[in-house]
Scaffold this motif. Sequence first.
Motif, mmCIF file in Angstrom:
data_model
loop_
_atom_site.group_PDB
_atom_site.id
_atom_site.type_symbol
_atom_site.label_atom_id
_atom_site.label_comp_id
_atom_site.label_asym_id
_atom_site.label_seq_id
_atom_site.Cartn_x
_atom_site.Cartn_y
_atom_site.Cartn_z
ATOM 1 N N ARG A 74 13.813 -2.290 10.165
ATOM 2 C CA ARG A 74 13.208 -0.964 10.342
ATOM 3 C C ARG A 74 12.370 -0.910 11.625
ATOM 4 O O ARG A 74 12.459 0.039 12.407
ATOM 5 C CB ARG A 74 12.350 -0.652 9.116
ATOM 6 N N GLN A 75 11.588 -1.947 11.877
ATOM 7 C CA GLN A 75 10.694 -1.922 13.034
ATOM 8 C C GLN A 75 11.426 -2.178 14.351
ATOM 9 O O GLN A 75 10.971 -1.726 15.407
ATOM 10 C CB GLN A 75 9.548 -2.918 12.817
ATOM 11 N N HIS A 88 14.319 -0.797 14.988
ATOM 12 C CA HIS A 88 14.754 0.565 15.326
ATOM 13 C C HIS A 88 13.589 1.417 15.812
ATOM 14 O O HIS A 88 13.725 2.192 16.779
ATOM 15 C CB HIS A 88 15.416 1.217 14.110
ATOM 16 N N GLN A 89 12.437 1.294 15.174
ATOM 17 C CA GLN A 89 11.268 2.048 15.620
ATOM 18 C C GLN A 89 10.883 1.668 17.043
ATOM 19 O O GLN A 89 10.518 2.534 17.854
ATOM 20 C CB GLN A 89 10.091 1.797 14.674
ATOM 21 N N GLU A 94 14.339 4.861 17.578
ATOM 22 C CA GLU A 94 15.289 5.410 16.597
ATOM 23 C C GLU A 94 14.589 5.498 15.238
ATOM 24 O O GLU A 94 14.900 4.763 14.306
ATOM 25 C CB GLU A 94 16.541 4.529 16.531
ATOM 26 N N HIS A 95 13.688 6.441 15.115
ATOM 27 C CA HIS A 95 12.807 6.510 13.952
ATOM 28 C C HIS A 95 13.499 7.018 12.687
ATOM 29 O O HIS A 95 12.950 6.874 11.589
ATOM 30 C CB HIS A 95 11.606 7.410 14.280
ATOM 31 N N SER A 142 16.431 4.401 8.543
ATOM 32 C CA SER A 142 15.668 3.809 7.438
ATOM 33 C C SER A 142 16.532 3.437 6.239
ATOM 34 O O SER A 142 16.062 2.750 5.326
ATOM 35 C CB SER A 142 14.578 4.779 6.968
ATOM 36 N N SER A 174 19.857 1.867 8.816
ATOM 37 C CA SER A 174 19.127 0.794 9.466
ATOM 38 C C SER A 174 19.926 -0.503 9.508
ATOM 39 O O SER A 174 20.096 -1.096 10.572
ATOM 40 C CB SER A 174 17.803 0.541 8.733
ATOM 41 N N LEU A 209 6.583 -2.345 20.207
ATOM 42 C CA LEU A 209 5.521 -2.107 19.226
ATOM 43 C C LEU A 209 4.288 -2.966 19.465
ATOM 44 O O LEU A 209 3.183 -2.607 19.050
ATOM 45 C CB LEU A 209 6.047 -2.375 17.803
#
Length: 442
Positions: free
Chosen positions: A115-116, A118-119, A123-124, A127, A204, A298
Amino acid sequence: MPGAKSSVFSRRLGQPLPVAVSSEGVWIVDAEGKRYLDASGGAVVVNLGHGRAEIARAVAEQLGKLSYAHPTMFTSPPVEDLATALSVHTPGDLNRFYFMTSGSEANETALKLARQIHQARGEHDRSVLISRWRSYHGLTMGALAAAGRPAFRVPFMPMLHDAVHIPPPYCLRCSYGLEHPSCGLRCALALDETIQNLGPKVVSAFLVEPVSGATLAAWPPPEGYLQLVREICSRHGVLLIFDEVMTGMGRTGDWFAGCRYGVTPDIMTLGKGLTGGYLALSAVAVTQEHYAAVEQGLGAFSHGGTYSHHPVGCAAGLAAVRILEQEKLVERAEAMGRFLGQQLREHLADSPFVGDVRGVGLLWGVELVADKKTLRPFARSEKVAERLWQHLFEQGVILYKAVGLAGVDGDALVVSPPFIINQEQITLVAAAIKEAISEVLG
């Protein structure tokens, strides 16, 4: 001692358990002096054998030097050295390792990491997790939502943020009523179809056991399946996660099952054989590319644990890797696995209750059926696997149970001994299974 006055909340309720007091090689000894041949390696954990003094020394030495250092404050030599040692054997550029304790924790970590990733790339919307029915990934809530074993899931369904499940590549009981190879790998194409139906930009990851573990009793993928899955995930920007908690660290006759089939995932989880059962340790391996995306995009991975990156656990893991390397036990697992498969087939070929014998390396399954011609399973109410397991246990041979292979019904036994097992012991196990089937099922 256990009994009416025991304060232990046991894993097995309703009856007292024998007290294990010592172990060595492939043997466990209880308080009454009875010896058990551990032909399942516990829960497919004990790959190096019991009683390894090298690991005991490594753990004792590490406890004397550094017992704990919080992983947000320090790294340590065992953590660094184990990651380096593993990177020699992992495929592709899976060379970053995040250490946890259990396989369930490793899979939870992998789902959060996907998930992170992609974030970090902006690409939020990604999921949604896809996994397979008749799979097992652990019993923590995220891992349980990914698992495809109804008996574990049903009591907690109202609490699950569920994954989307597709059929497994279980050719013996194909969900589509087809046969390989004329099926065109319909079960793999189901992944492509599901991704497109959900919308490729919201998916995801796809979490999969490269060789199905206990839930399908050591079922290897059909030829071309993993390669097609890899292509589908890459085409849609979906991360491919291999759950190698059971199959990794040599169990399938290669260091990792993905290597056996020439497929490299984006993320891979490890556990069980990572220390061979000596201490609780698991790991998540991720490619350098994805690691860099999280670091640069991130700046931090939002996850952790008090006992993650534990120096003592990693010392045990490093000692286990060195034993596998020095004694060439991965190669031995392949050779002994071929002999195990041969012995199981020779001893069980004539049984009217054995529907299939399959496996790779030292991970084999024996599927029991009520009708060999139609492969009709026994009803779950007959508890065939449990009865056979109990009979074998009383005879001093430990196997692992698999149930629900045909949905709710279905029974199998898993044979997954330590890699140090010899041919005489393998023959003893195969003969014991034959005797048990004859004695219990007539």
